[in-house]
Design a protein around this motif. Structure first.
Motif, mmCIF file in Angstrom:
data_model
loop_
_atom_site.group_PDB
_atom_site.id
_atom_site.type_symbol
_atom_site.label_atom_id
_atom_site.label_comp_id
_atom_site.label_asym_id
_atom_site.label_seq_id
_atom_site.Cartn_x
_atom_site.Cartn_y
_atom_site.Cartn_z
ATOM 1 N N TYR A 82 -5.500 -0.638 2.936
ATOM 2 C CA TYR A 82 -4.846 -1.632 2.265
ATOM 3 C C TYR A 82 -4.747 -2.903 3.008
ATOM 4 C CZ TYR A 82 -3.166 0.852 -1.758
ATOM 5 O OH TYR A 82 -3.185 1.665 -2.864
ATOM 6 N N LEU A 126 -9.158 -0.066 -4.219
ATOM 7 C CA LEU A 126 -7.921 0.307 -3.802
ATOM 8 C C LEU A 126 -7.258 0.920 -4.936
ATOM 9 C CD1 LEU A 126 -6.409 -2.776 -2.106
ATOM 10 C CD2 LEU A 126 -7.091 -0.591 -0.927
ATOM 11 N N GLY A 139 0.807 -1.167 -0.018
ATOM 12 C CA GLY A 139 -0.075 0.122 0.160
ATOM 13 C C GLY A 139 1.093 1.245 -0.016
#
Length: 909
Positions: A804, A876, A551
């Motif tokens: 994440y 995401l 992430g």
């Protein structure tokens, strides 16, 4: 792909097209009025230019070619009517015929189409009339046939067939003679209305009429509505006396929608009418058949011409709509058109238009000028079969701004990789990749066909499915898992167990103590971790850290991509006062967190074995620093909450005092470390603090052991600190805090200064700038926008990083769910087989258990879990990654193209 070099070249070409949208140029065309239609038609054939509306704000009804557009609309209405009639007749219309060189002109299509419309309407009217006439004859025949059964006496003796044919008695059911005063009314009515009709007749005649009915077996045509349709009807016959009563019954029957027919009163009349009806039915059937054949022939001819005519009408409407966007200078007898074209296609556009002018025999060539403008061009990102699916994911969020870094270039790899982390399983990944490959193999068969909404959506993402499956298999290879089973893809475990003589050569699955027998496992996770008691704790820790690392790296990539946007737009203030503070804040906190994760992974925290173990022949650990591994979560919390406090469980730069081989309190004083509260509290005497006489206060010492008995006399007291770690963390925290006000205030103050001396920047005499949304500058708006961006970035840095963790959560859920299916469905049959017994008792449960396991794996793991991982990966990519650099407020490049029109026509069909 023919070779790896071709694949590399294609990849580079795709990345070049996807990296940024193409550079666009604003082009002006000046052509004489007589060539306007030809030039615009050529532009439609080329499909290179997006026309601008130079008459924006002007009513449609005041434009030059409104009559032509209306004519095309009327022709399209006729074509839609023709299409409905073709579908009704079961005739497939022809294709668009866009490649046919002998397409007719619009005037020709207009004349032929309107003539065909009149012809078809006439034929359909005749067809309807013939159908009604044939239906009336059918109903008359039914009345004559079914009326015989009611129009006879019940008391007369049985007659022979010859007598019945020549002497049909005109008797009622009461036995009246032909000279009786009883009259009859016969006809047909819809079955649902016959009961109501019978009740009303009975009441209206006060029971002085006899009502008989019988349902007709075959359906008949109902012509009472606008569209004739086949319905179920019933024959009825009413016996009554008197003309007044007959008129009343007739009106009632007509009101209920009944169709009345004449019924003869004598046998001779009945026979004559029956013969006449059958004769006319034969003639009517022949005429109806010929009429149907003529109508179908006309529709077949229309079907052959439908495609080319539809294309010509749609093309001409597009041309006239485009001409309505142009300016016409009546004094100079020229028209002016403006539009956007890709800069690298400008020369091809000029050459094509010049060639078209020569082919049309124009006296003057089109004048083509490049216009310098401050208008924002449209975004043109070329795609192919591979990249179109990934670019569609990005465009669903928003079209890229002109010359903005396009996330589609990274979506091709990053999106499948995020999906693979959550879906990581070698077996499931290969199944999904195989499904994607099967869809790819259907390209030649399915391309351009109507597949339905659901299948069309799945087929459009065929390369997404294929890459998602490959990355899922790749990550599953790193996890060393296939269908949730630990797999030794690269050999057995490198860990071996201890026995009394030393290493046993066996894996330490059931042994208490393990040691590495050689180099670590070459690829991925050692399979032994899948069967240890602390496997969930180990995988939770590992996957959680992997999620944070992935992430932070992806979001850092997004921040650095924003730098490329600032450089592309030559926005120096955002480079200095937005990008640098963002990198400082994000890297100083979350980049440092990732660095500590790698440092903790790369440090050996183990202690060497004790002397007793060494004497027993057990190997000693090498390189261990024999320190407790710090909790990174505690480290990060203390970094914010207690930035100046001593770090007593350090990660790096470790300096220990007390214990074996380390300096004691005297060494603390000599090193000048008495400034650290933890060491000063442990060494008050050495550090010069006042103490009471006789108290033992210097606590740092090594452990002491009795030389004779080996008993421990006193334990060690050791404190470890890291001045380097404390210094670095404090500086990073201060840098992050300083970056926030710079990010918040610098850009609005610079913009206020820039606009303070240029009060007339918003005035522009160029009419072309009227389209640009050049609102007046507002200092309040500048502070609000930058404040929103700062708050979103600072808080988003925390929330996005935590977001994440869904990579870890879904990966763990995928594995555990797969294990549950295996243990609950497949394991019991396998255990029964191991227990022994007949082969049937083993094979039958194993067969059904395997079938259920396959269904559950396919339906839940490969479908539902896949969809869940897909949506989370998409979130995401959209939110956590793209919000660092992507605006997504661009306008898509829509060229004036006949080819696009043809594709849309095919989709509608």
């Amino acid at each position: 792909l023919a070779s790896p070099s071709c694949a590399t070249a294609l990849c580079l070409a795709v990345m070049g097209d996807l990296w940024r949208s193409k550079k666009m140029s604003l082009v002006q065309l000046v052509v004489q009025n007589g060539a306007a239609h030809a030039v615009v038609s050529k532009l439609g054939e080329l499909g290179m230019m997006q026309l601008r509306d130079l008459n924006a704000g002007q009513s449609f009804f005041k434009r030059s070619f409104v009559d032509e557009v209306r004519e095309c609309d009327d022709l399209q209405r006729i074509l839609r009517s023709v299409e409905e009639q073709l579908v009704e007749a079961g005739i497939a219309p022809s294709s668009s015929g866009a490649t046919d060189p002998s397409l007719p002109s619009l005037d020709t299509v207009d004349a032929k189409l309107r003539a065909a419309e009149v012809e078809v309407e006439t034929l359909k009217a005749s067809q309807s009339l013939f159908e009604r006439n044939n239906n009336a004859l059918d109903e008359q025949s039914i009345v004559l046939e079914m009326g015989k059964k009611f129009y006879k006496t019940g008391a007369a003796p049985a007659l022979s067939e010859s007598d019945m044919a020549t002497s049909l008695l005109s008797l009622t059911e009461f036995g009246g003679q032909a000279s009786s005063m009883l009259s009859v009314l016969a006809g047909v009515i819809k079955t649902e209305s016959v009961a109501a009709l019978e009740r009303v007749v009975f009441r209206a005649t006060r029971g002085n009429a006899v009502f008989q009915q019988k349902t007709v077996k075959t359906k008949l045509l109902d012509t009472s509505g606008k569209v004739p349709e086949l319905v179920q009807k019933t024959f009825f016959m009413v016996f009554f006396s008197g003309a007044v009563l007959g008129d009343k019954v007739s009106k009632i029957a007509t009101y209920f929608g009944a169709t009345l027919y004449k019924y003869p009163s004598t046998a001779l009349d009945h026979a004559a009418m029956t013969y006449e009806v059958h004769k006319r039915k034969a003639e009517s059937a022949q005429v109806l058949e010929q009429s149907t054949a003529i109508l179908r022939g006309a529709l077949t001819s229309l079907a052959a011409a439908y495609g080319p005519w539809s294309y010509v009408v749609a093309r001409e409407k597009m041309v006239y709509d485009a001409l309505n966007k142009c300016e016409f200078d009546l004094k100079r007898a020229v028209f002016i058109a403006e539009g956007w074209v890709a800069t690298d296609e400008y020369e091809a556009l000029v050459t094509s238009l010049q060639s078209a002018a020569v082919a049309q025999g124009l006296d003057t060539r089109p004048i083509i000028n490049l216009i310098q403008s401050k208008l924002t061009p449209p975004t043109y990102v070329p795609t192919n079969a591979f990249t179109s699916g990934f670019q569609a994911l990005v465009n669903t969020y928003g079209t890229p701004r002109y010359r903005e870094v396009n996330p589609g270039a990274f979506c091709c790899i990053l999106f499948p990789y995020l999906f693979g982390i959550m879906f990581g399983d070698f077996g499931h990944g290969l199944l999904f990749a195989g499904f994607g490959y099967w869809l790819i193999s259907k390209e030649k068969e399915w391309e351009g066909k109507d597949l339905g909404d659901m299948l069309e959506m799945v087929y459009g993402g065929r390369y997404i499915c294929f890459l998602n499956g490959l990355f899922g298999a790749f990550v599953g290879l790193l996890y060393n898992e296939a269908f949730a089973f630990p797999m030794g893809f690269f050999g057995t475990s490198r860990w071996e167990g201890f026995e009394e003589e030393g290493l046993s050569g066996m894996t330490c699955e059931h042994l208490e103590r393990c040691e590495l027998s050689g180099p670590i496992y070459p690829v991925g996770i050692d399979p032994i971790w899948h069967v240890t008691e602390n496997k969930i704790t180990f995988f939770n820790s590992l996957k959680m850290k992997i999620s944070i690392v992935v992430g932070v790296l992806q979001m850092s990539l997004g921040i650095y991509l924003s730098l490329l946007n600032h450089l592309e737009y030559k926005d120096v203030k955002k480079v200095l006062f937005q990008f640098i503070p963002e990198v400082t804040f994000f890297g100083g906190i979350f980049g440092y967190l990732v660095l500590t994760i790698f440092m903790k992974w790369s440090t050996d925290w183990s202690c060497p074995l004790d002397h007793a173990a060494a004497e027993a022949g057990l190997p000693a650990a090498e390189g261990g620093i024999c320190q407790p591994a710090p909790s990174l979560l505690t480290l990060l919390i203390n970094m914010f909450m207690s930035p100046t406090a001593d770090i007593t469980v350090p990660l790096y730069g470790i300096e220990c005092f007390g214990g074996a081989g380390n300096p004691d309190c005297a060494g603390v004083a000599e090193a000048g470390y008495c400034v650290y509260p933890a060491l000063a509290a442990a060494c008050p005497v050495s550090c010069g603090a006042p103490v009471a006489a006789g108290d033992f206060v210097d606590l740092l010492r090594a452990a002491t052991v009795d030389e004779h008995t080996g008993a421990m006399l006193s334990s060690e007291y050791k404190i470890c600190i890291s001045p380097l770690q404390s210094y670095i963390q404090l500086k990073l925290l201060l840098a992050a805090f300083v970056a926030v006000p710079i990010l918040l205030l610098a850009i609005p103050l610079i913009e206020i200064y820039q606009h303070s001396g240029n009060k007339y920047d918003n005035l522009d005499e160029d009419d072309h700038e009227a389209e640009d949304d050049g609102h007046a500058f507002s200092a309040g708006d500048a502070f609000i926008h930058q404040g929103i961006h700062t708050i979103e970035f600072v808080l988003g840095g925390i929330s996005n990083t935590a977001s994440y963790l869904r990579l870890w959560a879904l990966s763990l859920a995928h594995k555990q769910l797969s294990m549950v299916f295996w243990e609950m469905v497949m394991l019991p049959p396998l255990q029964s087989c191991r227990a022994g017994g007949s082969s049937w008792r083993c094979a039958v449960p194993l067969f059904f258990g395997f079938a259920v396991w396959v269904v559950l794996t396919t339906a839940i793991i490969c479908c539902m879990e896949m969809l869940s991982a897909f949506l989370h990966a998409l979130r995401l990519h959209w939110v956590e990654f793209q919000n660092k650099f992507y605006k997504g407020d661009g306008k898509k490049f829509v060229p004036f193209s006949f080819q696009t029109m043809v594709e849309n026509m095919d989709d509608e069909e």
